[in-house]
Motif scaffolding. Structure first.
Motif, mmCIF file in Angstrom:
data_model
loop_
_atom_site.group_PDB
_atom_site.id
_atom_site.type_symbol
_atom_site.label_atom_id
_atom_site.label_comp_id
_atom_site.label_asym_id
_atom_site.label_seq_id
_atom_site.Cartn_x
_atom_site.Cartn_y
_atom_site.Cartn_z
ATOM 1 N N ILE A 73 0.825 -1.204 0.000
ATOM 2 C CA ILE A 73 0.000 0.000 0.000
ATOM 3 C C ILE A 73 0.857 1.251 0.000
ATOM 4 O O ILE A 73 0.576 2.209 -0.736
ATOM 5 C CB ILE A 73 -0.986 -0.020 1.185
ATOM 6 C CG1 ILE A 73 -2.022 -1.133 0.982
ATOM 7 C CG2 ILE A 73 -1.675 1.339 1.352
ATOM 8 C CD1 ILE A 73 -2.872 -1.441 2.206
ATOM 9 N N VAL A 74 1.909 1.267 0.797
ATOM 10 C CA VAL A 74 2.752 2.464 0.829
ATOM 11 C C VAL A 74 3.417 2.684 -0.524
ATOM 12 O O VAL A 74 3.551 3.823 -0.986
ATOM 13 C CB VAL A 74 3.783 2.423 1.990
ATOM 14 C CG1 VAL A 74 4.941 1.489 1.702
ATOM 15 C CG2 VAL A 74 4.310 3.811 2.307
ATOM 16 N N MET A 75 3.784 1.616 -1.210
ATOM 17 C CA MET A 75 4.382 1.762 -2.545
ATOM 18 C C MET A 75 3.352 2.288 -3.553
ATOM 19 O O MET A 75 3.687 3.076 -4.433
ATOM 20 C CB MET A 75 4.961 0.428 -3.026
ATOM 21 C CG MET A 75 6.208 -0.008 -2.280
ATOM 22 S SD MET A 75 7.600 1.139 -2.441
ATOM 23 C CE MET A 75 8.065 0.850 -4.152
ATOM 24 N N ALA A 76 2.117 1.880 -3.405
ATOM 25 C CA ALA A 76 1.066 2.317 -4.324
ATOM 26 C C ALA A 76 0.617 3.750 -4.058
ATOM 27 O O ALA A 76 0.233 4.469 -4.986
ATOM 28 C CB ALA A 76 -0.136 1.371 -4.227
ATOM 29 N N ALA A 81 7.923 6.605 -2.759
ATOM 30 C CA ALA A 81 8.227 5.527 -1.815
ATOM 31 C C ALA A 81 9.320 4.618 -2.352
ATOM 32 O O ALA A 81 9.452 4.410 -3.559
ATOM 33 C CB ALA A 81 6.967 4.715 -1.525
ATOM 34 N N GLY A 82 10.095 4.083 -1.426
ATOM 35 C CA GLY A 82 11.165 3.171 -1.787
ATOM 36 C C GLY A 82 11.308 2.078 -0.737
ATOM 37 O O GLY A 82 10.456 1.910 0.136
ATOM 38 N N PRO A 83 12.415 1.345 -0.809
ATOM 39 C CA PRO A 83 12.633 0.228 0.122
ATOM 40 C C PRO A 83 12.563 0.623 1.605
ATOM 41 O O PRO A 83 12.086 -0.157 2.427
ATOM 42 C CB PRO A 83 14.028 -0.272 -0.246
ATOM 43 C CG PRO A 83 14.220 0.151 -1.658
ATOM 44 C CD PRO A 83 13.472 1.441 -1.809
ATOM 45 N N ASP A 85 10.652 2.854 2.936
ATOM 46 C CA ASP A 85 9.244 2.989 3.314
ATOM 47 C C ASP A 85 8.613 1.616 3.538
ATOM 48 O O ASP A 85 7.805 1.442 4.457
ATOM 49 C CB ASP A 85 8.474 3.752 2.230
ATOM 50 C CG ASP A 85 8.990 5.165 2.069
ATOM 51 O OD1 ASP A 85 8.710 6.003 2.935
ATOM 52 O OD2 ASP A 85 9.692 5.415 1.067
ATOM 53 N N VAL A 86 8.982 0.657 2.703
ATOM 54 C CA VAL A 86 8.476 -0.708 2.864
ATOM 55 C C VAL A 86 8.996 -1.298 4.177
ATOM 56 O O VAL A 86 8.253 -1.937 4.927
ATOM 57 C CB VAL A 86 8.866 -1.587 1.664
ATOM 58 C CG1 VAL A 86 8.494 -3.046 1.895
ATOM 59 C CG2 VAL A 86 8.198 -1.057 0.397
ATOM 60 N N GLU A 87 10.261 -1.046 4.457
ATOM 61 C CA GLU A 87 10.861 -1.531 5.709
ATOM 62 C C GLU A 87 10.189 -0.894 6.927
ATOM 63 O O GLU A 87 9.900 -1.564 7.920
ATOM 64 C CB GLU A 87 12.360 -1.207 5.704
ATOM 65 C CG GLU A 87 13.118 -1.717 6.908
ATOM 66 C CD GLU A 87 14.598 -1.350 6.830
ATOM 67 O OE1 GLU A 87 15.138 -0.935 7.875
ATOM 68 O OE2 GLU A 87 15.199 -1.472 5.747
ATOM 69 N N ALA A 88 9.894 0.413 6.838
ATOM 70 C CA ALA A 88 9.227 1.100 7.943
ATOM 71 C C ALA A 88 7.809 0.558 8.138
ATOM 72 O O ALA A 88 7.348 0.405 9.271
ATOM 73 C CB ALA A 88 9.184 2.604 7.683
#
Length: 195
Positions: A73-76, A81-83, A85-88
């Motif tokens: 969702i954060v990537m969309a 957004a990047g890696p 943000d996915v890690e967070a």
């Protein structure tokens, strides 16, 4: 007035502190304890007996799946957004031993205004924190981008529901810090006709 005996209701209220979810570790509450906390949390002011809130327990074995969904969702939703943000997002979903998502579930068109129903949802969140404290745990109430994302909300419910809070519960890994509290003279006023 200070109530140092934690066994009294007033001392429980006075000694409750929020914990940073990232600093909460095992042991956390088991499913029976979570259900007991939620039963207490639901004893909140609720004009009209509408129950304008509900609770979603995210069990431990579903936390990794929630982390993956939040990453998607954060990537969309965030153009940049990047890696990280996915890690967070993954860290957010998996911190602390227990997670309860509280949803505000207002009944639109009812004589009880939506605002009052939303206040009731906030009171349910606060009662959950009090229940966790009374049972010997610590809670942390977080919102952030995930609380305002319709896609995240849709993981737990549907419009017009809103996420009132992600309630993380566990045992503090370090002593809780006392936060600054306002002086009563700064926040209390006695009304009179001349005001």
């Amino acid at each position: 007035m200070i109530f140092n005996d934690r066994t009294t209701p007033l001392s429980l209220l006075e000694t409750r502190r929020s914990g940073k979810p990232r600093d909460l570790v095992a042991p956390g509450p088991d499913m029976d304890q979570l259900h007991a906390m939620i039963a207490i949390a639901s004893r909140t002011p609720d004009h009209g007996k509408l129950f304008p809130w509900r609770f979603v327990i995210v069990p431990d074995d579903a936390r990794a799946a929630l982390a993956a969904k939040l990453g998607e969702i954060v990537m969309a939703e965030k153009a940049d957004a990047g890696p990280r943000d996915v890690e967070a997002a993954a860290q957010f979903a998996t911190q602390s031993p227990a997670l309860v998502v509280v949803l505000s579930k207002p009944v639109h068109g009812h004589k009880v205004p939506v605002w009052e129903q939303e206040l009731s949802a906030g009171a349910a969140c606060m009662n959950l924190l009090h229940a966790a404290h009374a049972m010997g745990f610590v809670g942390g109430w977080l919102t952030g981008w995930a609380s305002y994302s319709d896609a995240v909300r849709d993981l737990f419910g549907a419009a017009p529901e809103k996420i009132a809070g992600f309630m993380f519960i566990g045992t503090p890994a370090r002593d809780l810090e006392e936060r600054p509290r306002p002086l009563l003279s700064e926040i209390v006023q006695v009304w009179s006709v001349g005001d």
